[in-house]
Design a protein around this motif. Structure first.
Motif, PDB file in Angstrom:
ATOM      1  N   ILE A 165      14.591   3.718  -3.221  1.00  0.00           N
ATOM      2  CA  ILE A 165      13.400   3.526  -2.340  1.00  0.00           C
ATOM      3  C   ILE A 165      12.538   2.204  -2.543  1.00  0.00           C
ATOM      4  N   ILE A 166      12.298   1.975  -3.900  1.00  0.00           N
ATOM      5  CA  ILE A 166      11.275   0.809  -4.151  1.00  0.00           C
ATOM      6  C   ILE A 166      12.247  -0.552  -3.613  1.00  0.00           C
ATOM      7  N   LEU A 167      13.260  -0.617  -3.720  1.00  0.00           N
ATOM      8  CA  LEU A 167      14.078  -1.708  -3.395  1.00  0.00           C
ATOM      9  C   LEU A 167      14.047  -1.882  -1.907  1.00  0.00           C
ATOM     10  N   GLU A 168      14.105  -0.825  -1.075  1.00  0.00           N
ATOM     11  CA  GLU A 168      14.132  -0.716   0.241  1.00  0.00           C
ATOM     12  C   GLU A 168      12.614  -1.123   0.684  1.00  0.00           C
ATOM     13  N   LYS A 169      11.772  -0.521   0.014  1.00  0.00           N
ATOM     14  CA  LYS A 169      10.011  -0.948   0.700  1.00  0.00           C
ATOM     15  C   LYS A 169       9.822  -2.341   0.251  1.00  0.00           C
ATOM     16  N   SER A 175       0.794  -1.090  -0.138  1.00  0.00           N
ATOM     17  CA  SER A 175      -0.015  -0.054   0.056  1.00  0.00           C
ATOM     18  C   SER A 175       0.834   1.296   0.090  1.00  0.00           C
ATOM     19  N   ASP A 176       1.960   1.172   0.408  1.00  0.00           N
ATOM     20  CA  ASP A 176       3.089   2.378   0.395  1.00  0.00           C
ATOM     21  C   ASP A 176       3.617   2.556  -0.757  1.00  0.00           C
ATOM     22  N   ARG A 223       3.676   6.710  -9.122  1.00  0.00           N
ATOM     23  CA  ARG A 223       5.039   6.880  -9.972  1.00  0.00           C
ATOM     24  C   ARG A 223       5.962   5.540  -9.580  1.00  0.00           C
ATOM     25  N   GLU A 224       5.946   5.137  -8.477  1.00  0.00           N
ATOM     26  CA  GLU A 224       6.947   3.936  -8.208  1.00  0.00           C
ATOM     27  C   GLU A 224       6.345   2.817  -8.773  1.00  0.00           C
ATOM     28  N   ARG A 225       5.062   2.758  -8.951  1.00  0.00           N
ATOM     29  CA  ARG A 225       4.497   1.571  -9.649  1.00  0.00           C
ATOM     30  C   ARG A 225       4.706   1.658 -10.893  1.00  0.00           C
ATOM     31  N   GLU A 226       4.885   2.803 -11.717  1.00  0.00           N
ATOM     32  CA  GLU A 226       5.182   3.032 -13.033  1.00  0.00           C
ATOM     33  C   GLU A 226       6.398   2.387 -13.153  1.00  0.00           C
ATOM     34  N   ILE A 227       7.624   2.881 -12.327  1.00  0.00           N
ATOM     35  CA  ILE A 227       8.864   2.535 -12.686  1.00  0.00           C
ATOM     36  C   ILE A 227       8.959   1.023 -12.473  1.00  0.00           C
ATOM     37  N   ILE A 228       8.399   0.341 -11.337  1.00  0.00           N
ATOM     38  CA  ILE A 228       8.299  -1.003 -11.487  1.00  0.00           C
ATOM     39  C   ILE A 228       7.689  -1.777 -12.630  1.00  0.00           C
ATOM     40  N   ILE A 233      11.235 -10.700  -9.494  1.00  0.00           N
ATOM     41  CA  ILE A 233      10.835 -12.086  -9.118  1.00  0.00           C
ATOM     42  C   ILE A 233       9.731 -12.064  -7.875  1.00  0.00           C
ATOM     43  N   LYS A 234      10.077 -11.339  -7.018  1.00  0.00           N
ATOM     44  CA  LYS A 234       9.246 -11.250  -5.825  1.00  0.00           C
ATOM     45  C   LYS A 234       7.870 -10.603  -5.956  1.00  0.00           C
ATOM     46  N   TYR A 235       8.036  -9.782  -6.971  1.00  0.00           N
ATOM     47  CA  TYR A 235       6.635  -9.072  -7.444  1.00  0.00           C
ATOM     48  C   TYR A 235       5.667 -10.274  -8.243  1.00  0.00           C
ATOM     49  N   LEU A 236       6.525 -11.036  -8.899  1.00  0.00           N
ATOM     50  CA  LEU A 236       5.896 -12.196  -9.774  1.00  0.00           C
ATOM     51  C   LEU A 236       5.176 -13.218  -8.727  1.00  0.00           C
ATOM     52  N   LYS A 237       5.921 -13.381  -7.609  1.00  0.00           N
ATOM     53  CA  LYS A 237       5.528 -14.583  -6.732  1.00  0.00           C
ATOM     54  C   LYS A 237       4.619 -13.944  -5.588  1.00  0.00           C
ATOM     55  N   GLY A 238       4.466 -12.733  -5.639  1.00  0.00           N
ATOM     56  CA  GLY A 238       3.555 -11.996  -4.332  1.00  0.00           C
ATOM     57  C   GLY A 238       4.278 -12.070  -3.156  1.00  0.00           C
ATOM     58  N   GLU A 239       5.583 -12.196  -2.870  1.00  0.00           N
ATOM     59  CA  GLU A 239       6.075 -12.070  -1.675  1.00  0.00           C
ATOM     60  C   GLU A 239       6.287 -10.859  -0.901  1.00  0.00           C
ATOM     61  N   PHE A 240       5.388 -10.466  -0.602  1.00  0.00           N
ATOM     62  CA  PHE A 240       5.571  -9.147   0.134  1.00  0.00           C
ATOM     63  C   PHE A 240       5.005  -9.086   1.796  1.00  0.00           C
TER      64      PHE A 240
END
Length: 207
Positions: free
Chosen positions: A185-189, A146-147, A151-156, A200-207
């Motif tokens: 910032i994205i990598l830290e979040k 959620s944080d 803009r960060e979503r665009e970059i991802i 890979i983390k995004y694809l696997k949903g490991e948040f």
């Protein structure tokens, strides 16, 4: 580097072996089915398995390469498997990554196969750009934390399309330095060490 190659097409198998040997890669053996790949892995213990996905059906799996990946990694967790296929299908991609394959590249786009094998041997993830695009845009794509800002979503999304910092900067009318700051910032979040782990983390949903 010792490589086991697996494909049910004898001509493809021979061609891959010839390509690898021409660039100094040691091919320690070959197999033509998922079951044979598992048996040959136990016998030879190669550094990397280069394996086709879609061979015969095995048990509940539609693709023997998927079955062999699961079988090998369940018994040998440190096994390094690079899947090489003509199929850019999201179901295969998702399943391969979930099971622990180190890479998934397309036969028609494999480029420098030796570099891909070396990356996998060094415990890096290798995904063909077309594969990344299919995977990240599939319905399997997880909801971002959620944080994460718009803009960060665009970059991802642009990172997932394989763009580098300069290309992202040009597309979003930002400086490269700003893009680097956003990525940090994205990598830290998302608690990722690099761009590949982010995807890979995004694809696997490991948040």
């Amino acid at each position: 580097m010792r490589v086991l190659i697996v494909d049910d097409d004898a001509i493809v198998l021979s061609s891959i072996e010839m390509i690898l040997k021409s660039v100094g890669v040691e091919v320690v053996g070959s197999a033509s089915s998922g079951i044979e790949a598992y048996e040959r892995y136990k016998e030879l213990m190669p550094d990397v398995v280069l394996m086709d996905i879609r061979m015969e059906e095995v048990e509940e799996y539609s693709a023997a390469g998927i079955w062999a990946t699961k079988k090998i990694i369940s018994e040998f967790p440190d096994a390094k498997i690079l899947l090489l296929t003509t199929f850019n299908e999201e179901d295969y991609i998702k399943e391969a990554i979930k099971l622990g394959a180190k890479g998934y590249i397309l036969k028609q786009n494999f480029g420098d196969l030796k570099s891909s094998l070396e990356a996998v041997m060094n415990d890096n993830i290798v995904l063909d750009r077309d594969v990344l695009t299919t995977a990240i845009k599939s319905e399997y794509k997880a909801k971002l934390p959620s944080d994460i800002t718009d803009r960060e979503r665009e970059i991802i999304e642009l990172v997932s399309d394989g763009l580098n910092n300069k290309e992202i900067a040009n597309k979003l009318f930002l400086s490269e330095g700003t893009v680097r700051n956003y990525l940090s910032i994205i990598l830290e979040k998302m608690e990722c060490r690099d761009r590949t782990q982010l995807v890979i983390k995004y694809l696997k949903g490991e948040f």
